[in-house]
Design a protein around this motif. Sequence first.
Motif, short mmCIF file in Angstrom:
data_model
loop_
_atom_site.label_atom_id
_atom_site.label_comp_id
_atom_site.label_asym_id
_atom_site.label_seq_id
_atom_site.Cartn_x
_atom_site.Cartn_y
_atom_site.Cartn_z
N SER A 1 0.82 -1.21 0.00
CA SER A 1 0.00 0.00 0.00
C SER A 1 0.86 1.26 0.00
CB SER A 1 -0.93 0.01 1.23
OG SER A 1 -1.73 1.16 1.24
N THR A 2 1.92 1.25 0.78
CA THR A 2 2.82 2.41 0.83
C THR A 2 3.39 2.72 -0.54
OG1 THR A 2 3.41 1.95 3.14
CG2 THR A 2 4.93 3.33 1.87
N VAL A 3 3.82 1.69 -1.25
CA VAL A 3 4.39 1.88 -2.59
C VAL A 3 3.34 2.38 -3.57
CG1 VAL A 3 5.36 0.67 -4.59
CG2 VAL A 3 6.28 0.24 -2.30
N LEU A 4 2.14 1.79 -3.52
CA LEU A 4 1.07 2.21 -4.42
C LEU A 4 0.67 3.66 -4.18
CD1 LEU A 4 -1.29 -0.93 -4.53
CD2 LEU A 4 0.46 -0.23 -6.19
N GLN A 5 0.64 4.06 -2.92
CA GLN A 5 0.31 5.46 -2.60
C GLN A 5 1.37 6.42 -3.14
OE1 GLN A 5 -1.06 6.15 1.54
NE2 GLN A 5 -1.31 3.93 1.67
N GLN A 6 2.62 5.98 -3.09
CA GLN A 6 3.71 6.83 -3.59
C GLN A 6 3.68 6.93 -5.12
OE1 GLN A 6 7.07 4.80 -1.90
NE2 GLN A 6 6.93 5.87 0.07
N LYS A 7 3.33 5.82 -5.77
CA LYS A 7 3.34 5.78 -7.24
C LYS A 7 2.09 6.44 -7.83
CE LYS A 7 5.84 3.93 -9.68
NZ LYS A 7 7.03 4.45 -10.39
N TYR B 1 -6.46 4.43 -1.50
CA TYR B 1 -5.66 3.24 -1.18
C TYR B 1 -5.45 3.13 0.33
CZ TYR B 1 -4.51 3.32 -6.18
OH TYR B 1 -4.57 3.33 -7.56
N LYS B 2 -5.23 4.27 0.98
CA LYS B 2 -5.03 4.27 2.43
C LYS B 2 -6.30 3.79 3.14
CE LYS B 2 -3.45 7.32 6.17
NZ LYS B 2 -4.59 7.17 7.09
N GLU B 3 -7.44 4.27 2.70
CA GLU B 3 -8.72 3.88 3.32
C GLU B 3 -9.00 2.40 3.09
OE1 GLU B 3 -11.45 6.55 1.51
OE2 GLU B 3 -10.98 8.24 2.87
N ASN B 4 -8.79 1.93 1.86
CA ASN B 4 -9.00 0.51 1.54
C ASN B 4 -8.08 -0.39 2.35
OD1 ASN B 4 -10.95 1.20 -0.32
ND2 ASN B 4 -9.65 0.91 -2.11
#
Length: 337
Positions: A180-186, A194-197
């Motif tokens: 999730s951290t990587v997806l939020q950054q990208k 993404y954070k909420e999911n």
Amino acid sequence: MMKMSNKQRTGKYIRFVLMFGVMLLLFGCTQVKDVEENHKIKVVTTIFPPYDFVRQIAGDNVEVTMLLKPGEETHSYEPTPQDILQIQQADVFIYTGGENDVWVEDILDSIHLEGKEMIAMVDCVETLEEEHVEGMKDERGHNHTLHDHEHEHEEEHEHTVDEHVWTSPQNAEKIVVDISTVLQQKDKENALLYKENTEKYLVQLKELDEEFREVVENSKNHVLLFGDRFPFRYFAEEYNLDYYAAFPGCASDTEPSAATMAFLINQVKEKNIPVVLKMELSNDDISKAIAEATGTKVRTFYSCHNLTAKEFQAGETYLSMMRKNVETLKEVLGGWH
């Protein structure tokens, strides 16, 4: 995932080099579609757990691909030129890591990595070594005794990381957070979603963990017996379960010795184990033979490394398969109320 000999590993590397050369010829002039064109980042995973984790975090907001086809066994998987191209075009690539993903390192050494994010699941958690328990047949055909198990640290032996890290729900939580951290950054545009999911999904994983703990705490027995490989070291450690199995999780051998069969049959009888287990997408001959000799039943315990095409189409998830494991565990451990 199967442990390879040096000869097998060399052969696989040679095949990889040849395939990669073919890929360059076939796709060398292919234009890589820019993220801005389709407004979706491209995520590629090798196996099912991270594929499903990405779905839970990002839904349809990313383009996610799993290299292992539904129904395929990880032991027989080899990357195709198309798979290599998928990795080359990915914005985020998620793989298991460890000895059996050496082919991944070969590919990553051969492609342009600028702007790409790589996640090895073994780097997301604290790893354990693959274990050879009493009665288990190892790669050399040797059957381990209790004496071997107690004193194996005094002998020279290969230290192999057990790669099936996702089989523990608590490990799954850590892997999900890192993805999730990587997806939020990208993909900052969808970062809040993404954070909420992720937060919602982590609640579900915690509930799964609590369900397993409740079953174990309310059970008389704490022993699992597999007439199969055992890719559940992290699961067993998490819930303080003992286990017996025909082979370790990454074993290439699928033919048990007579001593292994006799040992497992005796354990079922002596410990009154009501269910013999096997993993999904695996031959059940050994489990059936043990069950027939002891008057017990055979059940599938899902490692979630992959699923059948039918299960994939039906929308099965990591959570749905692990919840089936909760019900199976009640039957396996007995005395649950």
